[in-house]
Design a protein around this motif. Structure first.
Motif, PDB file in Angstrom:
ATOM      1  N   THR A  97     106.275 153.508  49.542  1.00  0.00           N
ATOM      2  CA  THR A  97     105.019 152.845  49.916  1.00  0.00           C
ATOM      3  C   THR A  97     104.663 151.745  48.927  1.00  0.00           C
ATOM      4  N   LEU A  98     104.792 152.064  47.637  1.00  0.00           N
ATOM      5  CA  LEU A  98     104.457 151.071  46.620  1.00  0.00           C
ATOM      6  C   LEU A  98     105.400 149.870  46.696  1.00  0.00           C
ATOM      7  N   THR A  99     106.678 150.142  46.921  1.00  0.00           N
ATOM      8  CA  THR A  99     107.654 149.053  46.983  1.00  0.00           C
ATOM      9  C   THR A  99     107.406 148.163  48.190  1.00  0.00           C
ATOM     10  N   ILE A 100     107.208 148.793  49.360  1.00  0.00           N
ATOM     11  CA  ILE A 100     106.971 148.008  50.579  1.00  0.00           C
ATOM     12  C   ILE A 100     105.660 147.241  50.478  1.00  0.00           C
ATOM     13  N   ALA A 101     104.609 147.877  49.945  1.00  0.00           N
ATOM     14  CA  ALA A 101     103.318 147.202  49.808  1.00  0.00           C
ATOM     15  C   ALA A 101     103.433 146.004  48.880  1.00  0.00           C
ATOM     16  N   GLY A 102     104.128 146.174  47.748  1.00  0.00           N
ATOM     17  CA  GLY A 102     104.304 145.051  46.828  1.00  0.00           C
ATOM     18  C   GLY A 102     105.073 143.909  47.447  1.00  0.00           C
ATOM     19  N   LEU A 103     106.165 144.241  48.154  1.00  0.00           N
ATOM     20  CA  LEU A 103     106.950 143.208  48.826  1.00  0.00           C
ATOM     21  C   LEU A 103     106.132 142.498  49.900  1.00  0.00           C
ATOM     22  N   ALA A 104     105.385 143.279  50.677  1.00  0.00           N
ATOM     23  CA  ALA A 104     104.600 142.694  51.773  1.00  0.00           C
ATOM     24  C   ALA A 104     103.558 141.730  51.237  1.00  0.00           C
ATOM     25  N   LEU A 105     102.840 142.140  50.191  1.00  0.00           N
ATOM     26  CA  LEU A 105     101.839 141.249  49.603  1.00  0.00           C
ATOM     27  C   LEU A 105     102.488 139.991  49.026  1.00  0.00           C
ATOM     28  N   GLY A 106     103.601 140.179  48.320  1.00  0.00           N
ATOM     29  CA  GLY A 106     104.290 139.026  47.747  1.00  0.00           C
ATOM     30  C   GLY A 106     104.788 138.069  48.811  1.00  0.00           C
ATOM     31  N   LEU A 107     105.400 138.613  49.863  1.00  0.00           N
ATOM     32  CA  LEU A 107     105.919 137.762  50.937  1.00  0.00           C
ATOM     33  C   LEU A 107     104.789 137.076  51.691  1.00  0.00           C
ATOM     34  N   ALA A 108     103.703 137.805  51.962  1.00  0.00           N
ATOM     35  CA  ALA A 108     102.580 137.208  52.694  1.00  0.00           C
ATOM     36  C   ALA A 108     101.965 136.062  51.893  1.00  0.00           C
ATOM     37  N   CYS A 109     101.743 136.288  50.595  1.00  0.00           N
ATOM     38  CA  CYS A 109     101.207 135.213  49.749  1.00  0.00           C
ATOM     39  C   CYS A 109     102.186 134.047  49.690  1.00  0.00           C
ATOM     40  N   GLY A 110     103.468 134.377  49.528  1.00  0.00           N
ATOM     41  CA  GLY A 110     104.473 133.325  49.476  1.00  0.00           C
ATOM     42  C   GLY A 110     104.526 132.504  50.749  1.00  0.00           C
ATOM     43  N   LEU A 111     104.440 133.173  51.914  1.00  0.00           N
ATOM     44  CA  LEU A 111     104.471 132.461  53.197  1.00  0.00           C
ATOM     45  C   LEU A 111     103.260 131.547  53.345  1.00  0.00           C
ATOM     46  N   LEU A 112     102.094 132.044  52.954  1.00  0.00           N
ATOM     47  CA  LEU A 112     100.884 131.213  53.038  1.00  0.00           C
ATOM     48  C   LEU A 112     101.018 129.949  52.197  1.00  0.00           C
ATOM     49  N   ILE A 113     101.467 130.128  50.963  1.00  0.00           N
ATOM     50  CA  ILE A 113     101.558 128.968  50.074  1.00  0.00           C
ATOM     51  C   ILE A 113     102.664 128.029  50.534  1.00  0.00           C
ATOM     52  N   ILE A 114     103.796 128.580  50.962  1.00  0.00           N
ATOM     53  CA  ILE A 114     104.900 127.731  51.425  1.00  0.00           C
ATOM     54  C   ILE A 114     104.463 126.905  52.625  1.00  0.00           C
ATOM     55  N   LEU A 115     103.749 127.537  53.568  1.00  0.00           N
ATOM     56  CA  LEU A 115     103.279 126.799  54.734  1.00  0.00           C
ATOM     57  C   LEU A 115     102.279 125.723  54.315  1.00  0.00           C
ATOM     58  N   HIS A 116     101.423 126.055  53.352  1.00  0.00           N
ATOM     59  CA  HIS A 116     100.448 125.088  52.828  1.00  0.00           C
ATOM     60  C   HIS A 116     101.167 123.892  52.200  1.00  0.00           C
ATOM     61  N   VAL A 117     102.154 124.173  51.352  1.00  0.00           N
ATOM     62  CA  VAL A 117     102.883 123.100  50.662  1.00  0.00           C
ATOM     63  C   VAL A 117     103.656 122.249  51.661  1.00  0.00           C
ATOM     64  N   ARG A 118     104.299 122.882  52.630  1.00  0.00           N
ATOM     65  CA  ARG A 118     105.048 122.117  53.638  1.00  0.00           C
ATOM     66  C   ARG A 118     104.107 121.227  54.449  1.00  0.00           C
ATOM     67  N   GLU A 119     102.904 121.702  54.699  1.00  0.00           N
ATOM     68  CA  GLU A 119     101.923 120.897  55.414  1.00  0.00           C
ATOM     69  C   GLU A 119     101.524 119.680  54.581  1.00  0.00           C
TER      70      GLU A 119
END
Length: 877
Positions: A97-119
């Motif tokens: 649970t801790l591993t998946i939660a950490g990955l999910a938060l990291g990926l979600a934040c990363g996707l948001l910022i990547i989409l922002h930067v690409r925009e």
């Protein structure tokens, strides 16, 4: 009943004909057995599972032998791999649970910022000819260099005549002030709107910028006089679903009818060229002063050029100096002065949004610095999530030592063990990625509010973004899973079967290093957030040299309001809540015009300064203090100019006794009557510039209402009613001065808010790993804790024993990250004319927050272990 036919067809893509019959035979035999044992439906699902397992095996274990032979892994074995992986995920629920939660938060934040930067990086790249379109910028070189986005009305036209490489010229001119348009349908209620985003434009804009017409003839729409082209959004606002072509929109300020000749689709990509309407340039030429249209020094137009396909920017710019001499010699200037005081440059339109902050920009631009900041934030968070994964996986590996030993004794090869644990890593990453998509979907509205962006969930599913998304997940899965898999597969069978768990192995050192890295990133982001927050607080609290509170700015729209300005001022003062009313040409925080102020008889001492026009009420309303001299006095008939200068202007003119000095500006001679203390009429990004306040209420564009008491809404409504009664054809538009000034720092405020959120996420992800590792450490020392408690150890002593090693790592991370964070933020603060100092307490607060959060995280498991019954501790295995 046969197995699914499509599954058999799918295997043909992954299996050579020599092996297909063998594979299908094994799979069909297994299907028949499972159908008798568990039923047809479940057997079909099991069959699909075996096919997927075979394909996964083939992708991982393909080896060429004699360029034709492929090693086949039994799909039943692959299914067992997945089954074991799934059981381990369920068995170690906390870890998973801790591993998946950490990955999910990291990926979600990363996707948001990547989409922002690409925009941000996509700005203006949607134009088909973007690589050949340039804006003509100019520089005034001197004691203070000024760079201008707007240039002469005829600069582009004349440049095209002299430089053949220029194919087309496109010009824009912003109507001033903002327009008020109305539309009165026959038999319907008239609609009136204030329009702030529009331009006069040459007809060449259609072809060069590929305007996407949905209605009207693109070839002629902007060639006619009194013609206006609307965006779909604006057309919908005025006409609803009715046909807009041929309709008449009234320009209420200039009393001119404009015929709608076209409607264009809103751009499907971000661009600095933001507008709701375009009026044909021939309309402006029809009514404008001919002298201004031929001016070579008035910076009133935005000139763009389209270069020939075979032309290059350096080649064109090399010809500009010769052109400039010809262009300005007409004004009587000599060659030396022209080349030493002016420079003309071509700027690619794709650079404007992130690399341009010039005078008179079309709209506020962003900064490439913030793209770097967001990119580094995304990288940090993804690294923290990956490090968290590695730490949790290596810690959990010790609990599987006996399993690995048994597998090796039974003949498992190292490659098979690596594949097994890489498969588990893939499953964890897949779970994290799916959860990340859900978090991303839920977070987009909040992120848009935070950053003033318009990101959409659907934007994620473009080909390039999908490739990035899968590549990112695969890369994290590989990087985060490879080291744990390699580490686990290297267990010696004898050591593994004994279950020895060394606490001083190399992997322990790696894990400690990764904890230090995680918290170093968190400390860096916490410190950055504190500094950005303090700088924003400094902007909000700094004394600007004038009173911005309880001041309402109301626009003077139309000839009627200007003619009745004195009456309106008198009527407004009938309300006891309005203590004073002033007239002013431009509001603090807006773009001030510049012109030359020349001392009479001392032309060499002339200086370019900012200008503002106002009446005698302006200083009292804003409470601007006089340093010397007097305020303006009321005059019924204006004779010559009267000037009030700020201290910076007096210094620039090198005046010892400014009061009474005669000055020339704008073709008139006037007298300096007063000097005011310097005040911040622009943003705090730049230092106070020389300012000239001219007594000329006729040039005013705003009323400034000073209001007392707390009944602001009622007072504003009174002002609205007053203007509607005195000047019924005018539009009431107002803003609060303090709110307007606060918007000057929107970009920094948004960056601070984003950093704040992602700093919380970074330390939260780090704490997830720390929580899991502290739980594992407490588990390893269960018997030791039991023995210590039997021998008289206190709960607090046990807690300190279990926590001190982790706290050392957090303190080490703080010491390593603080100098780097201090250096980075000091570089960021250099971009402000007025900035805070980095103080010791900021570093101390950062360290305290990092340690405090770490202590809270560790203490839960430490206290739990310390409170455990010693009898149970000593019995545990």
């Amino acid at each position: 009943m046969k197995p699914p036919r499509f599954a058999d067809q799918l295997l043909k893509f992954f299996c050579s004909p020599d092996h297909l019959e063998e594979v299908l035979g094994d799979l069909h035999e297994e299907f028949a057995y499972q159908r008798r044992r568990i039923g047809e439906n479940r057997a079909r699902w099991r069959y699909w599972w075996d096919v997927v397992g075979f394909i996964f095996s083939f992708a991982l274990r393909r080896k060429s032998q004699n360029n034709s032979t492929t090693t086949i892994t039994n799909p039943i074995m692959i299914r067992n791999y997945f089954k074991i992986a799934w059981r381990n995920l369920l068995r170690y629920r906390l870890n998973s649970t801790l591993t998946i939660a950490g990955l999910a938060l990291g990926l979600a934040c990363g996707l948001l910022i990547i989409l922002h930067v690409r925009e941000e990086l996509r700005y203006d790249k949607g134009f088909a000819k973007a690589d050949r379109i340039y804006r003509i910028n100019s520089e005034n070189i001197g004691e203070k260099t000024r760079r201008w986005a707007a240039t002469s009305p005829i600069l582009g036209i004349e440049m095209k005549r002299e430089i053949p490489a220029i194919q087309t010229v496109i010009r824009f001119h912003r109507p001033y002030p903002d327009r008020v348009f109305s539309y009165a349908p026959s038999g319907g209620e008239s609609k009136q709107f204030e329009e702030k985003t529009g331009f006069y434009a040459d007809s060449t804009v259609v072809d060069v910028f590929d305007l996407p017409f949905v209605k009207g003839d693109s070839r002629t729409a902007l060639k006619q006089q009194d013609a206006i082209v609307l965006t779909e959004t604006m057309a919908k606002k005025y006409f609803g679903d009715a046909e807009p072509l041929g309709k008449i929109i009234q320009d209420d300020l200039d009393k001119r009818p404009l015929t709608v000749t076209g409607v264009i689709r809103d751009f499907g990509f971000p661009t600095h060229l933001k507008f709701d309407y375009l009026i044909s340039m021939s309309t402006y030429y029809k009514y404008a002063d001919k002298g201004s249209l031929e001016s070579r020094t008035w910076s009133g137009f935005y000139n763009y050029v389209l270069l020939n396909a075979n032309a290059s920017r350096p080649a064109v710019e090399s010809k500009i100096p010769v052109f400039m001499v010809k262009f300005y010699e007409v004004n009587g200037e000599n060659r030396k002065d022209i080349l030493t005081t002016r420079k003309t440059l071509l700027q690619p339109i794709t650079d404007i949004h992130l690399h341009s902050k010039l005078e008179k920009e079309m709209s506020p631009n962003s900064d490439i610095l913030y793209v770097y900041v967001f990119s580094v934030a995304a990288l940090f968070i993804l690294l923290v999530a990956s490090v968290n994964f590695i730490n949790m996986a290596t810690a959990q590996a010790f609990n599987r030592m006996k399993e690995v030993g048994v597998r090796k004794v039974l003949g498992a090869r190292k490659g098979q063990l690596v594949n097994q644990f890489l498969g588990e890593s893939f499953l964890l990453t897949l779970g994290g990625a799916l959860l990340a998509l859900l978090l991303f979907w839920q977070a987009i509205p909040f992120y848009n509010d935070l950053t003033a962006k318009e990101l959409r969930f659907g934007q994620l599913f473009t080909v390039s973004n999908v490739v990035i998304m899968f590549g990112l997940a695969g890369l994290i899965s590989l990087i985060a899973g490879l080291y744990p898999a390699w580490f686990i597969s290297n267990f010696e069978p004898v050591t593994s079967l004994k279950g020895k768990k060394s606490t001083v192995s190399s992997v322990t050192l790696v894990r400690k290093g990764l904890i230090v890295f995680q918290f170093a990133v968190s400390v860096f982001m916490i410190f950055s957030t504190i500094v950005v927050y303090r700088q924003m607080q400094f902007f909000q609290n700094k004394k600007l040299g004038f009173d911005q509170e309880q001041v309402v700015a109301v626009k003077l729209y139309g000839q009627s309001m200007h003619e009745k300005a004195n009456t309106i001022q008198s009527e407004l003062l009938q309300n006891s809540a309005i203590t004073d009313v002033a007239r002013i040409s431009v509001l603090p925080g807006d773009r001030f015009s510049t012109d030359m102020l020349i001392p009479v008889g001392k032309a060499d001492d002339a200086s370019q300064m900012r200008f503002m026009w106002a009446d005698e009420h302006m200083l009292p309303v804003l409470k601007i203090g006089l340093k010397t001299g007097r305020n303006f006095v009321q005059r019924n008939v204006r004779s010559h100019f009267a000037y009030i200068l700020n201290e910076a202007a007096v210094k620039a003119l090198k005046l010892q006794s400014p009061i009474g000095q005669k000055m020339v500006s704008l073709g008139d001679t006037g007298e300096i009557v007063g000097v005011v203390n310097d005040f911040h009429f622009a943003s705090l990004h730049s230092a106070v510039e020389p300012l000239v306040i001219v007594q000329h209420p006729g040039q005013a564009n705003y009323f400034l209402l000073k209001i007392k008491g707390k009944n602001l809404p009622e007072t504003v409504q009174f002002a609205r009613n007053t203007l509607a009664r005195v000047s019924p054809e005018s539009l009431f538009s107002y803003t609060f001065l303090d709110e307007k000034l606060a918007r000057l720092y929107d970009s920094e405020q948004r960056v601070g808010n984003v950093l704040k959120v992602f700093a919380v996420f970074a330390i939260f992800i780090s704490c997830l790993g720390l929580f899991g590792l502290s739980a594992y450490a407490a588990q390893l020392r269960t018997k030791e804790v039991g023995i210590r408690k039997v021998l008289g150890a206190t709960v607090s002593g046990v807690v300190v024993l279990l926590s001190k090693d982790f706290l050392r790592l957090v303190l080490m991370a703080t010491l390593l990250a603080s100098p780097l964070a201090g250096w980075a933020m000091s570089r960021w603060l250099e971009g402000f004319a007025y900035a805070i100092d980095l103080e010791w307490w900021m570093f101390a607060l950062t360290a305290f927050l990092a340690v405090f959060v770490a202590v809270l995280t560790i203490s839960f498991q430490s206290i739990k272990a310390a409170l455990m019954n010693p009898v149970k501790s000593l019995k545990s295995e």
